[in-house]
Design a protein around this motif. Structure first.
Motif, PDB file in Angstrom:
ATOM      1  N   LEU A  27     -33.971 -43.652   3.105  1.00 31.09           N
ATOM      2  CA  LEU A  27     -33.691 -44.015   1.507  1.00 31.09           C
ATOM      3  C   LEU A  27     -31.950 -43.677   2.010  1.00 31.09           C
ATOM      4  O   LEU A  27     -31.449 -43.838   0.953  1.00 31.09           O
ATOM      5  N   ASN A  28     -31.664 -42.785   3.299  1.00 29.17           N
ATOM      6  CA  ASN A  28     -30.593 -41.914   2.955  1.00 29.17           C
ATOM      7  C   ASN A  28     -29.732 -42.983   3.767  1.00 29.17           C
ATOM      8  O   ASN A  28     -28.427 -43.260   3.211  1.00 29.17           O
ATOM      9  N   GLU A  29     -30.573 -44.429   4.705  1.00 26.77           N
ATOM     10  CA  GLU A  29     -29.252 -45.272   5.299  1.00 26.77           C
ATOM     11  C   GLU A  29     -28.713 -46.165   4.018  1.00 26.77           C
ATOM     12  O   GLU A  29     -27.405 -46.919   3.712  1.00 26.77           O
ATOM     13  N   VAL A  30     -29.124 -46.118   3.186  1.00 26.22           N
ATOM     14  CA  VAL A  30     -28.842 -47.202   1.652  1.00 26.22           C
ATOM     15  C   VAL A  30     -28.792 -46.307   0.230  1.00 26.22           C
ATOM     16  O   VAL A  30     -28.301 -46.724  -0.799  1.00 26.22           O
ATOM     17  N   GLY A  31     -27.872 -45.211   1.133  1.00 31.09           N
ATOM     18  CA  GLY A  31     -27.125 -44.008  -0.235  1.00 31.09           C
ATOM     19  C   GLY A  31     -27.570 -43.732  -1.192  1.00 31.09           C
ATOM     20  O   GLY A  31     -26.999 -42.258  -1.546  1.00 31.09           O
ATOM     21  N   HIS A  32     -29.074 -42.879  -1.100  1.00 32.06           N
ATOM     22  CA  HIS A  32     -29.811 -41.822  -0.887  1.00 32.06           C
ATOM     23  C   HIS A  32     -29.700 -40.835  -0.663  1.00 32.06           C
ATOM     24  O   HIS A  32     -29.546 -40.594   0.312  1.00 32.06           O
ATOM     25  N   LYS A  33     -30.379 -39.777  -1.146  1.00 28.83           N
ATOM     26  CA  LYS A  33     -30.136 -37.998  -0.795  1.00 28.83           C
ATOM     27  C   LYS A  33     -32.051 -37.532  -0.431  1.00 28.83           C
ATOM     28  O   LYS A  33     -32.378 -37.347  -1.661  1.00 28.83           O
ATOM     29  N   ALA A  34     -33.090 -38.154   0.419  1.00 30.47           N
ATOM     30  CA  ALA A  34     -33.308 -38.041   0.224  1.00 30.47           C
ATOM     31  C   ALA A  34     -34.135 -36.448   0.810  1.00 30.47           C
ATOM     32  O   ALA A  34     -34.008 -36.516   1.709  1.00 30.47           O
ATOM     33  N   ASP A  35     -35.430 -35.602   0.415  1.00 35.88           N
ATOM     34  CA  ASP A  35     -36.000 -34.406   0.837  1.00 35.88           C
ATOM     35  C   ASP A  35     -36.857 -34.400   0.852  1.00 35.88           C
ATOM     36  O   ASP A  35     -37.684 -35.047   1.015  1.00 35.88           O
ATOM     37  N   ILE A  36     -37.631 -33.490   2.490  1.00 36.52           N
ATOM     38  CA  ILE A  36     -38.641 -34.403   2.910  1.00 36.52           C
ATOM     39  C   ILE A  36     -39.729 -32.904   2.846  1.00 36.52           C
ATOM     40  O   ILE A  36     -39.248 -31.896   2.479  1.00 36.52           O
ATOM     41  N   PRO A  37     -40.913 -32.274   2.606  1.00 34.16           N
ATOM     42  CA  PRO A  37     -41.267 -31.213   2.424  1.00 34.16           C
ATOM     43  C   PRO A  37     -41.030 -30.266   3.759  1.00 34.16           C
ATOM     44  O   PRO A  37     -41.566 -28.983   3.435  1.00 34.16           O
ATOM     45  N   HIS A  38     -40.993 -31.035   4.451  1.00 36.61           N
ATOM     46  CA  HIS A  38     -41.073 -30.273   6.252  1.00 36.61           C
ATOM     47  C   HIS A  38     -40.087 -29.491   6.143  1.00 36.61           C
ATOM     48  O   HIS A  38     -39.645 -27.960   6.785  1.00 36.61           O
ATOM     49  N   ASP A  39     -39.200 -30.078   5.170  1.00 32.59           N
ATOM     50  CA  ASP A  39     -37.528 -28.991   5.736  1.00 32.59           C
ATOM     51  C   ASP A  39     -37.472 -27.789   4.774  1.00 32.59           C
ATOM     52  O   ASP A  39     -36.924 -26.559   5.305  1.00 32.59           O
ATOM     53  N   PHE A  40     -38.797 -27.103   3.567  1.00 33.31           N
ATOM     54  CA  PHE A  40     -38.729 -25.592   3.181  1.00 33.31           C
ATOM     55  C   PHE A  40     -40.131 -25.070   2.801  1.00 33.31           C
ATOM     56  O   PHE A  40     -40.539 -24.516   2.927  1.00 33.31           O
ATOM     57  N   VAL A  41     -41.078 -26.392   3.796  1.00 30.43           N
ATOM     58  CA  VAL A  41     -42.850 -25.771   3.724  1.00 30.43           C
ATOM     59  C   VAL A  41     -42.387 -24.931   5.100  1.00 30.43           C
ATOM     60  O   VAL A  41     -42.862 -26.249   6.066  1.00 30.43           O
ATOM     61  N   PRO A  42     -43.395 -23.982   5.163  1.00 29.88           N
ATOM     62  CA  PRO A  42     -43.737 -23.058   6.947  1.00 29.88           C
ATOM     63  C   PRO A  42     -44.655 -23.941   7.700  1.00 29.88           C
ATOM     64  O   PRO A  42     -45.401 -24.509   6.899  1.00 29.88           O
ATOM     65  N   PRO A  43     -44.125 -24.116   8.743  1.00 33.73           N
ATOM     66  CA  PRO A  43     -45.124 -25.224   9.466  1.00 33.73           C
ATOM     67  C   PRO A  43     -46.861 -24.260  10.050  1.00 33.73           C
ATOM     68  O   PRO A  43     -47.671 -25.228   9.294  1.00 33.73           O
ATOM     69  N   LEU A  44     -46.797 -23.624   8.948  1.00 34.98           N
ATOM     70  CA  LEU A  44     -48.397 -23.007   9.406  1.00 34.98           C
ATOM     71  C   LEU A  44     -48.633 -22.187   8.117  1.00 34.98           C
ATOM     72  O   LEU A  44     -49.365 -21.911   7.489  1.00 34.98           O
ATOM     73  N   ALA A  45     -48.312 -22.467   6.644  1.00 36.64           N
ATOM     74  CA  ALA A  45     -48.348 -22.455   5.890  1.00 36.64           C
ATOM     75  C   ALA A  45     -50.050 -23.103   4.940  1.00 36.64           C
ATOM     76  O   ALA A  45     -49.969 -24.306   5.431  1.00 36.64           O
ATOM     77  N   ASP A  46     -50.414 -22.113   4.715  1.00 31.64           N
ATOM     78  CA  ASP A  46     -51.635 -23.188   4.041  1.00 31.64           C
ATOM     79  C   ASP A  46     -51.255 -24.006   3.003  1.00 31.64           C
ATOM     80  O   ASP A  46     -50.699 -24.180   2.279  1.00 31.64           O
ATOM     81  N   HIS A  47     -52.353 -24.172   2.535  1.00 37.37           N
ATOM     82  CA  HIS A  47     -52.403 -25.486   1.406  1.00 37.37           C
ATOM     83  C   HIS A  47     -52.057 -24.754   0.437  1.00 37.37           C
ATOM     84  O   HIS A  47     -51.209 -25.235  -0.369  1.00 37.37           O
ATOM     85  N   GLU A  48     -52.081 -24.103  -0.510  1.00 40.84           N
ATOM     86  CA  GLU A  48     -52.025 -22.972  -1.638  1.00 40.84           C
ATOM     87  C   GLU A  48     -50.443 -23.142  -1.309  1.00 40.84           C
ATOM     88  O   GLU A  48     -50.223 -23.529  -2.633  1.00 40.84           O
ATOM     89  N   ARG A  49     -49.961 -22.357  -0.267  1.00 39.16           N
ATOM     90  CA  ARG A  49     -48.557 -21.666   0.187  1.00 39.16           C
ATOM     91  C   ARG A  49     -48.048 -22.912  -0.313  1.00 39.16           C
ATOM     92  O   ARG A  49     -46.693 -23.285  -0.607  1.00 39.16           O
TER      93      ARG A  49
END
Length: 116
Positions: A27-49
């Motif tokens: 997506l970024n390669e064609v000019g979009h700015k894509a965000d993924i949850p891994h960038d802001f959800v801590p790795p050990l967060a439970d499902h609700e968090r």
């Protein structure tokens, strides 16, 4: 265009990070700015968090400074213009909720390859 990528995370090795990164890179390669949850959800967060943080991120607003005479809420537009769904997104309860929230907020949703 700023896009938010959704898909399965829980129960998949490495939280499905390779699939999210592949979609983001394309997506970024064609000019979009894509965000993924891994960038802001801590790795050990439970499902609700994780869901709280993802929905909060998805529903960010961005003020439009072109119309200062209108009340602030009238000037808010979604931070994301679209949601890019990984191939197996519908197998994730969280991704289904994210899609419903996006659509209810007027954010277009389509398979990630549909944004290319």
């Amino acid at each position: 265009m700023r896009l938010y990528v959704i898909g399965r995370v829980s129960g998949i090795e490495h939280d499905n990070l390779p699939a999210f990164e592949e979609a983001r890179a394309a997506l970024n390669e064609v000019g979009h700015k894509a965000d993924i949850p891994h960038d802001f959800v801590p790795p050990l967060a439970d499902h609700e968090r994780a869901m709280f943080l993802s929905i909060r991120r998805l529903t960010l607003g961005e003020a439009d400074g072109n119309h200062p005479e209108l009340p602030l809420m009238a000037n808010i537009r979604p931070y994301y213009q679209g949601v890019a769904m990984l191939d197996d997104w519908e197998q994730s309860e969280g991704a289904r909720v994210e899609k419903m929230v996006a659509e209810a907020s007027g954010i277009e949703c389509r398979p990630w390859r549909g944004w290319l």
